[in-house]
Design an enzyme around this catalytic site. Sequence first.
Site, mmCIF file in Angstrom:
data_model
loop_
_atom_site.group_PDB
_atom_site.id
_atom_site.type_symbol
_atom_site.label_atom_id
_atom_site.label_comp_id
_atom_site.label_asym_id
_atom_site.label_seq_id
_atom_site.Cartn_x
_atom_site.Cartn_y
_atom_site.Cartn_z
ATOM 1 N N GLU A 166 5.307 -10.063 1.793
ATOM 2 C CA GLU A 166 3.886 -9.251 1.924
ATOM 3 C C GLU A 166 4.787 -7.945 1.281
ATOM 4 O OE1 GLU A 166 1.363 -8.967 5.072
ATOM 5 O OE2 GLU A 166 0.570 -6.874 4.356
ATOM 6 N N GLU A 290 -6.120 -3.943 11.066
ATOM 7 C CA GLU A 290 -6.187 -4.963 9.805
ATOM 8 C C GLU A 290 -6.687 -6.266 10.363
ATOM 9 O OE1 GLU A 290 -5.154 -2.912 5.749
ATOM 10 O OE2 GLU A 290 -3.135 -4.149 6.799
ATOM 11 N N LYS A 359 2.873 6.457 9.216
ATOM 12 C CA LYS A 359 3.080 6.398 7.261
ATOM 13 C C LYS A 359 3.181 8.319 6.825
ATOM 14 C CE LYS A 359 1.516 1.949 6.105
ATOM 15 N NZ LYS A 359 0.476 1.209 5.904
ATOM 16 N N ASP A 364 -2.392 5.182 2.422
ATOM 17 C CA ASP A 364 -1.154 4.069 2.512
ATOM 18 C C ASP A 364 -0.374 3.972 1.294
ATOM 19 O OD1 ASP A 364 -1.016 1.536 2.937
ATOM 20 O OD2 ASP A 364 -2.400 0.395 2.617
ATOM 21 N N GLU A 386 7.242 6.214 8.585
ATOM 22 C CA GLU A 386 7.447 4.790 7.532
ATOM 23 C C GLU A 386 7.106 5.936 6.392
ATOM 24 O OE1 GLU A 386 5.461 2.037 9.057
ATOM 25 O OE2 GLU A 386 4.602 1.584 7.498
ATOM 26 N N GLU A 392 4.688 -1.013 -3.733
ATOM 27 C CA GLU A 392 3.320 -1.708 -3.655
ATOM 28 C C GLU A 392 1.978 -1.131 -4.608
ATOM 29 O OE1 GLU A 392 1.103 -2.690 0.072
ATOM 30 O OE2 GLU A 392 -0.689 -2.988 -0.326
ATOM 31 N N HIS A 508 -5.757 5.333 -3.840
ATOM 32 C CA HIS A 508 -6.650 4.346 -3.749
ATOM 33 C C HIS A 508 -7.442 3.846 -4.338
ATOM 34 C CE1 HIS A 508 -7.830 1.628 -0.474
ATOM 35 N NE2 HIS A 508 -7.456 1.442 0.157
#
Lengths: 689, 689
Positions: A166, A290, A359, A364, A386, A392, A508
């Site tokens: 992923e 999620e 995070k 994100d 994190e 990504e 985002h």
Amino acid sequence: METTATPPSLKPEDGYELWLRYRLLPSHDQFKISQIVCNESSDPLLSAAVAELQRGLEAMLGHRPEFSPVVTQDHALLLQPSQVYPGALAHLTLNHEAFAYLPKRAEERQSHTISASSSRGVLYGAFWFLRQLQMGTAFPQTLTVSAPSYSLRMVNHWDNLNRTVERGYAGQSIWDWHKLPDYIDPRIIDYARANASIGINSVVLTNVNANSMVLRSDTIVKTRAIADVLRPYGIKVFLTSRFSAPEELGNLTTSDPRVPDVQQWWCKKVSEIYDQIPDFGGFLVKANSEGQPGPQSYGLSHAEGARVIADALAPFGGVLLWRAFVYDDQIPVDRAAQAYAEFKPLDGLFQENVFVQVKNGPIDFQPREPFSPLFGAVDETSLVMEVQATKEYLGFASHLAYLGTMWEEVLKTPTQQRPAELVLHTIKGVAGVSNIGSDRNWCGSHFDQSNWYALGRLSWDPTQEAREIANEWVSLTFGSDVTDPIVSIMMRSREAVVDYTGPLGLTHLMATGHHYGPGPWVNDLDRADWNPTYFHRANKDGIGFDRVASGTIQQYAAGWQILWGDPKTTPENLLLWFHHLPWSYELKSGRSVWEELVYRYSRGVAEVKAIRQEWSHLTSKVDPDRFTQVAEFLKIQEKEALWWRDASLAYWQSLNGLPYPEGFDPPQMPLEYYQGITHPFAPGNTHTG
Amino acid sequence: METTATPPSLKPEDGYELWLRYRLLPSHDQFKISQIVCNESSDPLLSAAVAELQRGLEAMLGHRPEFSPVVTQDHALLLQPSQVYPGALAHLTLNHEAFAYLPKRAEERQSHTISASSSRGVLYGAFWFLRQLQMGTAFPQTLTVSAPSYSLRMVNHWDNLNRTVERGYAGQSIWDWHKLPDYIDPRIIDYARANASIGINSVVLTNVNANSMVLRSDTIVKTRAIADVLRPYGIKVFLTSRFSAPEELGNLTTSDPRVPDVQQWWCKKVSEIYDQIPDFGGFLVKANSEGQPGPQSYGLSHAEGARVIADALAPFGGVLLWRAFVYDDQIPVDRAAQAYAEFKPLDGLFQENVFVQVKNGPIDFQPREPFSPLFGAVDETSLVMEVQATKEYLGFASHLAYLGTMWEEVLKTPTQQRPAELVLHTIKGVAGVSNIGSDRNWCGSHFDQSNWYALGRLSWDPTQEAREIANEWVSLTFGSDVTDPIVSIMMRSREAVVDYTGPLGLTHLMATGHHYGPGPWVNDLDRADWNPTYFHRANKDGIGFDRVASGTIQQYAAGWQILWGDPKTTPENLLLWFHHLPWSYELKSGRSVWEELVYRYSRGVAEVKAIRQEWSHLTSKVDPDRFTQVAEFLKIQEKEALWWRDASLAYWQSLNGLPYPEGFDPPQMPLEYYQGITHPFAPGNTHTG
């Protein structure tokens, strides 16, 4: 060993060796290590250290030092894994991962010494010594003591059991679950070497979007095979555990942690794992997020849910990492507020062997976010930060973006909760989402190796400067004669991505699913807070998310509330993160928000163009294969930066109807063109539920 | 270039170079090629030939021959891409892919000559010359003329656009559709070189289980980028086209080939492709099979369905490959009869540019099948034989099974339709389902490279002996000092797989979905003819499929009907393919069917054990990295051979209740154990519908 007359750096390289290239030093005949001396020989970590030193020294100096239990020659390298330190270090106490280096002294037969209180410390010292030699022109001259700031320095793989990854842009998972445990790819040893060389001591093998089959008995046997390879390099393995595994794997009728059968199931499963892997690290859990199951399904909090698994791990010394990246079924007023809202009230309710993994930013892994308000806000909960090494949201493998600067920015932000407290003081570890795969160069691109490197180096010492880490990495990876131009490129690279994807604190804005390319117009996803429009709130009048009105800003310390509460004092790089402003709102530059957006998007494109140009000048200084791949990837990046700019501006302009400022090209195509682009097979989109 | 004293074969090798390793010849100073001479220099295929000769000759002989348009020195190598042949060849006419080699003659300044009627022929001659040199101890001494038997020599990739590979055991697809057309992995050039070196001239890039997005305009642009790389190596690209693409991609309301809009859609699509790729090969279509759409949905035959696509391709010289591997919604009396039943009546109804692509056997690439009855049975339809290099049914990547022997067995079987007609005379080409992926060694294992090699060599000349091809491959891949022991291993390897997976003509006994491991008991799949029980028909009384009673045997020529119609004259290796026999039926060995099964399953295991033992003796003769991987894979194979034997015997014994013959171990575990084994993440199971 290469001994040709051609400069080694100009031979074609495929990147497999990472930063452990160990090329023959130009001045190799002025150096000598005659033997490696250690009076212990049965410890696997010491054996790994000795083997690496022999490999590296032979390649760099041209002769292989033999191992000896005692000093018999001048110019020895002594390895001392004991609490008894020589000379200047006699009174030192080192933590069990630290090492000390004593440069050679004439009175001791010209020996160098690496001392530590454990074989693990010696291993780190060995890699440190080899690094100094690779970068330098002489043996290190000064007494050096180095101890890691955090005990948890971790790589999180998001690797599925079917070898998809992923958010992976570097090929398949390096874990070949099908052939394990019978066949161990030698590559796993090189993976372990690379991690140990930068101080990584923990790896989570599997995806946080966990499949309960990760805990099947056969998977555990396979995991043991990996753990056996990583152990001599000081690396513990962790797995992800799915909260509903008692039902899915154990055939129980519930996974409610209050039910004794469920508690017993976790105890038995953990016990089974420790039978195979006595030093197993523990679990990482993503719960109630999620689509992942979690304790809230039973009306319990995260702390209550964590308890059953943490209790099962505790007798074995295992650790539970519990992710704070959560969002439940309710659509929140502000997604950015959720982690704090859920976890701040739980402070003090987690057991001692639980680390809450937060995070770096509140949303994100976006190209720029403020730090997560949880850092500094909890007193009795151990936090791990994190970060995401896999890009990504920063251009996948083909965009050059060095993330050391991004992580440094967060780590060195003052929390303003306590005097002189930086974010880096509020955590007990760093976990980096892996960018590692089976591609020959490991990371999908040569420059993405720098993010793996920076992850390790910053987890060892988060006070280091990103520039210094870049300097090290370039010197090791491309050679010291190109550090200046390449470090310059790297240091500007992340800001360029911010500019061409989401300047002024916008966030985002990416396309759906694979997250490849721009999608600021997306407004039709199942949940409101999955839509870019939820995050940018743009309309004909203005743009930005008012986090004063939403109350989110109150999650931060008073100092930040004052600074970020007023658009005039909010740093412009976070302006639209905290405020909804009219398109005409005037910035320090004298430009309006609209004009500044056009300016910054364009600046991002121009920066990529400049970087590409600068890279082209390195044609004779970088080996042809790596030079060419980087050049071709920069060409892709320039094209895609323009795509981001044009698609984004076409959309904003469709809302505000404002003219393009003079001197700036309008988008090449109409908005509908960009909205019509689809990339159904973009990589990395492999949620397994 | 390696010039060390260590024998080159003992340096660690990762297999990337395949059979093009070009190691310095021990006697290199006794050879000389001073220059490569060709009076044409602008042809890309000639450039590729010259570049390969320079690369190979420099590496093998230690000096690089320069290119020259005319002969200026002794010991030149002349490349002559013209119809005018020198000396002994003056009266020769070569087909456009053939080449001729004239050894050096004193009167011609010691020149060697490669002649051909086209640059493509020269390219093949160049690779041939390099191969002779790699294998030999001197330049070839005899005049040689070589022409391919088939015009279509093809690799079929079953690669999906998301880079998964159906039945792929060697990593991801080498086609990185996401980065194409901007980034071309240099690996694609090496892929082209490898194919050209064995005469492959066509590749299908995509999976027969086709996604209509293969025909999207952006995919076509990406395909063009691949075609541009392959073209100088004489390789044409093909794509798979989904019969329902007019609806799915073109937004039409039907894909009925009688509808003018549908016909126009195909014409436009084909025209669009040829705009990008003027030498595009054509399409491969799997229709009305395993869920793929096809003409039968409109009440039309395969020939009628093929017409619309073939007509669109014809003006551009494109070819349509139409697969005969079909089965419709009706459960047949015998699946083995279907291809013939569907396609024999259509003989003569396909256009000239259609090739019907027929699997080597009537069912599905099983370890042993008789030849497909279509070979020799049609007069007016061009056939291509499809074989499977990827070992879906022969142990994936970790079992050693050389398939040259299997393909030779089929190719050299007499059809008995016409005097002296072998199966190899009935076809116009060979298509091999690829075993190629992004793994460093290309094929997932070192020995699987031999199947890629054999595919090319047999498509060039199907009369070659499998042993001779194995000999070549070993000599090129491991060195000529180990050919005898390794060829011996290879030549026995496929029969060992037959023995431990399905002896005596048993077939289709594998586990469901991924096809990994045994599943002879499987009886619950949606379609009866997907179940192993459908194929073996075993019960307490006997075992085998009576294809005399089913009538299938009548699809073969009279000679075969007589031979195969009686169990007494049926070769025992196909006995239970054609006959259902009592467990007690006595074989030539004097053993009953049951005893013989136990004997043969056990023999297969013993053969793997022996092969593993023989390999272990090569430790000093094969480089350590390849030696070790092969050794570890053989260990896996031995374990899995035992698994196959024990699981199968446990199941047969559960039906017949007979005792295990004396001297043979019963299965280690009860049947339920084997039935309970699951491998949810076994690779290769990536149908895309």
